[in-house]
Write a protein that holds these residues in place. Sequence first.
Motif, PDB file in Angstrom:
ATOM      1  N   CYS A 100      30.895 -66.109-106.960  1.00 60.31           N
ATOM      2  CA  CYS A 100      30.820 -65.895-105.505  1.00 60.31           C
ATOM      3  C   CYS A 100      31.968 -66.592-104.786  1.00 60.31           C
ATOM      4  O   CYS A 100      32.521 -66.053-103.820  1.00 60.31           O
ATOM      5  CB  CYS A 100      29.483 -66.384-104.971  1.00 60.31           C
ATOM      6  SG  CYS A 100      28.077 -65.325-105.395  1.00 60.31           S
ATOM      7  N   ASN A 146      34.699 -64.742-102.456  1.00 61.53           N
ATOM      8  CA  ASN A 146      34.886 -65.137-101.066  1.00 61.53           C
ATOM      9  C   ASN A 146      36.325 -65.543-100.771  1.00 61.53           C
ATOM     10  O   ASN A 146      36.783 -65.425 -99.626  1.00 61.53           O
ATOM     11  CB  ASN A 146      33.944 -66.292-100.715  1.00 61.53           C
ATOM     12  CG  ASN A 146      32.487 -65.865-100.719  1.00 61.53           C
ATOM     13  OD1 ASN A 146      32.176 -64.701-100.505  1.00 61.53           O
ATOM     14  ND2 ASN A 146      31.593 -66.807-100.970  1.00 61.53           N
ATOM     15  N   ARG A 201      40.090 -56.288 -99.659  1.00 60.07           N
ATOM     16  CA  ARG A 201      38.843 -55.787 -99.093  1.00 60.07           C
ATOM     17  C   ARG A 201      37.890 -55.275-100.172  1.00 60.07           C
ATOM     18  O   ARG A 201      36.683 -55.501-100.115  1.00 60.07           O
ATOM     19  CB  ARG A 201      39.137 -54.667 -98.093  1.00 60.07           C
ATOM     20  CG  ARG A 201      37.897 -54.112 -97.395  1.00 60.07           C
ATOM     21  CD  ARG A 201      38.277 -52.987 -96.459  1.00 60.07           C
ATOM     22  NE  ARG A 201      39.146 -53.473 -95.404  1.00 60.07           N
ATOM     23  CZ  ARG A 201      38.695 -53.984 -94.260  1.00 60.07           C
ATOM     24  NH1 ARG A 201      37.389 -54.065 -94.044  1.00 60.07           N
ATOM     25  NH2 ARG A 201      39.540 -54.398 -93.330  1.00 60.07           N
ATOM     26  N   GLN A 234      36.198 -58.227-101.699  1.00 52.67           N
ATOM     27  CA  GLN A 234      35.292 -58.899-100.766  1.00 52.67           C
ATOM     28  C   GLN A 234      33.967 -58.168-100.630  1.00 52.67           C
ATOM     29  O   GLN A 234      32.944 -58.765-100.324  1.00 52.67           O
ATOM     30  CB  GLN A 234      35.962 -59.022 -99.400  1.00 52.67           C
ATOM     31  CG  GLN A 234      37.167 -59.950 -99.377  1.00 52.67           C
ATOM     32  CD  GLN A 234      37.903 -59.921 -98.044  1.00 52.67           C
ATOM     33  OE1 GLN A 234      37.626 -59.083 -97.180  1.00 52.67           O
ATOM     34  NE2 GLN A 234      38.848 -60.821 -97.874  1.00 52.67           N
ATOM     35  N   GLN A 235      33.971 -56.857-100.873  1.00 49.33           N
ATOM     36  CA  GLN A 235      32.750 -56.067-100.714  1.00 49.33           C
ATOM     37  C   GLN A 235      31.851 -56.104-101.946  1.00 49.33           C
ATOM     38  O   GLN A 235      30.785 -55.492-101.941  1.00 49.33           O
ATOM     39  CB  GLN A 235      33.120 -54.614-100.404  1.00 49.33           C
ATOM     40  CG  GLN A 235      33.800 -54.433 -99.053  1.00 49.33           C
ATOM     41  CD  GLN A 235      34.240 -53.008 -98.809  1.00 49.33           C
ATOM     42  OE1 GLN A 235      34.189 -52.161 -99.707  1.00 49.33           O
ATOM     43  NE2 GLN A 235      34.659 -52.704 -97.589  1.00 49.33           N
ATOM     44  N   ASN A 278      30.088 -58.536-102.999  1.00 47.15           N
ATOM     45  CA  ASN A 278      28.842 -59.237-102.671  1.00 47.15           C
ATOM     46  C   ASN A 278      27.975 -58.478-101.683  1.00 47.15           C
ATOM     47  O   ASN A 278      26.890 -58.941-101.326  1.00 47.15           O
ATOM     48  CB  ASN A 278      29.156 -60.620-102.086  1.00 47.15           C
ATOM     49  CG  ASN A 278      29.497 -61.620-103.162  1.00 47.15           C
ATOM     50  OD1 ASN A 278      29.200 -61.414-104.320  1.00 47.15           O
ATOM     51  ND2 ASN A 278      30.134 -62.717-102.780  1.00 47.15           N
ATOM     52  N   GLN A 279      28.473 -57.307-101.227  1.00 43.54           N
ATOM     53  CA  GLN A 279      27.732 -56.551-100.224  1.00 43.54           C
ATOM     54  C   GLN A 279      27.068 -55.313-100.803  1.00 43.54           C
ATOM     55  O   GLN A 279      26.486 -54.523-100.077  1.00 43.54           O
ATOM     56  CB  GLN A 279      28.672 -56.143 -99.087  1.00 43.54           C
ATOM     57  CG  GLN A 279      29.348 -57.317 -98.407  1.00 43.54           C
ATOM     58  CD  GLN A 279      30.362 -56.884 -97.375  1.00 43.54           C
ATOM     59  OE1 GLN A 279      30.447 -55.709 -97.038  1.00 43.54           O
ATOM     60  NE2 GLN A 279      31.145 -57.818 -96.858  1.00 43.54           N
ATOM     61  N   HIS A 280      27.153 -55.120-102.115  1.00 44.83           N
ATOM     62  CA  HIS A 280      26.548 -53.957-102.758  1.00 44.83           C
ATOM     63  C   HIS A 280      25.087 -54.233-103.086  1.00 44.83           C
ATOM     64  O   HIS A 280      24.753 -55.247-103.703  1.00 44.83           O
ATOM     65  CB  HIS A 280      27.304 -53.601-104.035  1.00 44.83           C
ATOM     66  CG  HIS A 280      28.690 -53.106-103.771  1.00 44.83           C
ATOM     67  ND1 HIS A 280      29.618 -52.902-104.784  1.00 44.83           N
ATOM     68  CD2 HIS A 280      29.319 -52.768-102.626  1.00 44.83           C
ATOM     69  CE1 HIS A 280      30.750 -52.466-104.257  1.00 44.83           C
ATOM     70  NE2 HIS A 280      30.588 -52.388-102.956  1.00 44.83           N
ATOM     71  N   SER A 281      24.237 -53.317-102.681  1.00 47.59           N
ATOM     72  CA  SER A 281      22.807 -53.366-103.031  1.00 47.59           C
ATOM     73  C   SER A 281      22.173 -54.693-102.631  1.00 47.59           C
ATOM     74  O   SER A 281      21.449 -55.319-103.394  1.00 47.59           O
ATOM     75  CB  SER A 281      22.614 -53.131-104.537  1.00 47.59           C
ATOM     76  OG  SER A 281      23.185 -51.902-104.921  1.00 47.59           O
ATOM     77  N   THR A 282      22.459 -55.122-101.407  1.00 46.53           N
ATOM     78  CA  THR A 282      21.875 -56.380-100.922  1.00 46.53           C
ATOM     79  C   THR A 282      20.770 -56.152 -99.899  1.00 46.53           C
ATOM     80  O   THR A 282      20.119 -57.106 -99.493  1.00 46.53           O
ATOM     81  CB  THR A 282      22.963 -57.250-100.282  1.00 46.53           C
ATOM     82  OG1 THR A 282      23.602 -56.513 -99.222  1.00 46.53           O
ATOM     83  CG2 THR A 282      24.001 -57.652-101.313  1.00 46.53           C
ATOM     84  N   ALA A 283      20.551 -54.908 -99.465  1.00 44.89           N
ATOM     85  CA  ALA A 283      19.516 -54.613 -98.475  1.00 44.89           C
ATOM     86  C   ALA A 283      18.192 -54.317 -99.188  1.00 44.89           C
ATOM     87  O   ALA A 283      18.147 -53.535-100.133  1.00 44.89           O
ATOM     88  CB  ALA A 283      19.919 -53.427 -97.606  1.00 44.89           C
TER      89      ALA A 283
END
Length: 777
Positions: free
Chosen positions: A680, A684, A689, A692-693, A695-700
């Motif tokens: 992580c 970070n 870009r 950086q994304q 950590n934003q996959h399948s986090t919801a």
Amino acid sequence: MPDSVEDTSTISLRICLEGHANALALNKDNNQIALAGRSLLKVYSINSNGFTESCNMRGKNQNLSYSANDVAWSTLDSNLLATAATNGVVSVWDLSKFGRQKQLLVYNEHERTAHTVTFHSSEPNILISGSQDGTIKCFDIRSDKSVNTYFCNSESVRDVKFSPHTQNIFSAVSENGTVQLWDMRKWDKCMVQFTAHYGPVYTCDWHPTRNWLATGSRDKQIKVWNMDGRPGLEHTIHTIAVVGRVKWRPERTYHIASCALVVDYSVHVWDIRRPYIPFASFNEHTNVTTGIAWQGSDSHCLLSISKDSTIYKHAFKDATRPALKANAQGASLGRFGDISFANKIKEYEPKSSGASNTKSSSFISRRKTNVAGSIQFHLDHSKMYKFMVNDTFSGHPLSESVSRPTQEHESFIGCARELVISGKKLAELCEHNAEVSKKYGKHNATTLWNFIKLFYGSNHFEPPFEHRSSFSNQKNPMNSRRSTQVASDWPQQRTDLGQDLNGNTPETAHEIDVANVDDDPLGSSGVEHPPTSSVILSETQIISEITFDNFELLRNGFIYVGPTECPKALAFPALHHDVQAARPQLDLKASDHEKSPPPHVPTVLKVSHVPPIPMWEPHKFVSDALMLMNDVGDVQTALTVLIALGEARKLLPIDDALVEHWFYTYVDQLHRYELWNEACEVINRSWLRSVQQLNQHSTAMHTNCGECGRPMGGKVGWYCDKCKSMQSAKCCVCGLIVRGVYAWCQGCSHGGHIEHLQKYFAKHSKCPKCGHLCAYS
């Protein structure tokens, strides 16, 4: 039945020039195919020679309701078609009518794009559609409005399919990775819901004879679920790209076809019993395949469409067999130094009674047996050997007094945990990381960190930095090389020099006339600049950090640091002189021969050719060093140095695509060793870009209310806007509001304190509040 039919052959047709098709559908007689796209809505007749256009329902109409994402043909009426449009409109078409009357019904009830539409398998008037708004609409073509609306727990429903085994049951897959089973007659809550994939699910298909449901997802996997009773995972197929469509092969229980959304242009047919390599592949398309369908019950004819604006009718006998070209053995290095080796097992031919076993005892490959290809394919198997690291050092006679050598995985883990990439000055980072690399035996990395500290730790490399530029406008023979002028105080240093390279003072130096000099070295400003890409280091810096053998190159505390050819090129005796062309000395009289020569005799040495001096490019040197570290397998050091450099990395001529590959490789290595925090931190610190994304996959996570089952879309924690209840925030075991870590079942949406649930489910398997089977084993 054999896997090929001799009277069929692969045929193709370019269907349109203004766009491509997004979906296709076959009529019940399998002699017509409907194609739908953003600028296309046509029906073609299928014959032995190709395809013939029979109907163009769009024409020149630019209405968005004609721009379709999906098309479905009624399984009972060959004149009825349905399309799902990009503006959310679901249209029903009657091919028996003429002109604009073909558009029989228009349902404009979805608030966002409609992704999919399908007809009921036994009810000719019923169809359902799924949309980006997270709803499923059920329509009866005898009515101008929807009959039912089913709310899913997702922002988008990507595919819906009716079950051929149970009437009124349909499946729906969503972008949150869940699969739902709905009963058409019960619109308030789904029958079954479970998480099937880690990413969005884009497609699903029911098996024609077994109660199996196949799903394809962005996680590059096709999963086969047994829907008898509680859903259970039967098989998993690993593909190389995001799965866009799946279709079961008729008359073949274990065969399924798939195509990808990106990257892969081929259509693959898989045997689910051997999931790591396709059974057959069709590679005719030159762009992404958007739709596939088997021609009725014919398992030897596959239809496909693509973004290359072509439609293909594939004959199975023309398919390629990847397994025949695959390597039959492989090896892999484990994270702790162990090695796994696998090779194909060859079978011995069975002996026949009463016959000589001279030839029958020789082993033959399964590929050469007389067994049919489809039967033999999944029977191929291999044997794997695992070789563990043998710690022979423990038996060494001096093992108690000599430390054990550090293993490669221990070095990687130690460096990943102790290397510092931010929070300090660059010189301090380099000094600390050099000690860490030395501690774990990475001596090349230690040298590199010391050089970075020496070169980039000075004030010359603090922002702002001068961007790299090429010298295309100069007349230097090295004008194609990139370089950066880094010694800004060169004039002052140059004037302080008391001697030239030959040891002569300015007063006693001879005048030299160089023939091949094009420009004034001082320039129009009269100020002499240093050689481009050269670096002048002080004696104290060099002595403390760098060791060298030829101390004669050191003059007045400064040295030119560069390739070994530079000092040779600067040595004037090595140049090619033309002594005869030099101007003669003063004519001395005979009486002056006995006298001493004059103190200052003006002489001129004419040099006919000056070889180019190779200039050292320090930033190019550093970039080459980093790429070398990557080539030898140490991407950890290469990327860590690049991150620690900060803004100074802009000076290095390294392509962003290569740096992106380094990031993906290093993060993947950290994940293999379960170093989640270190991974992580690396993500970070990335300036790309795409990295950086990660950590934003399948986090919801989408949650439901435990009381009414509706999705909780409110902004106030576990408060349900529909039933006005806060019961979901309470623990189903103790009844108190959960403050801290909350665990819940995605099936019934009941949860509570994780400690209470662990103790409860250690003895029970059903929900303490509703009796739902929460503890899946």
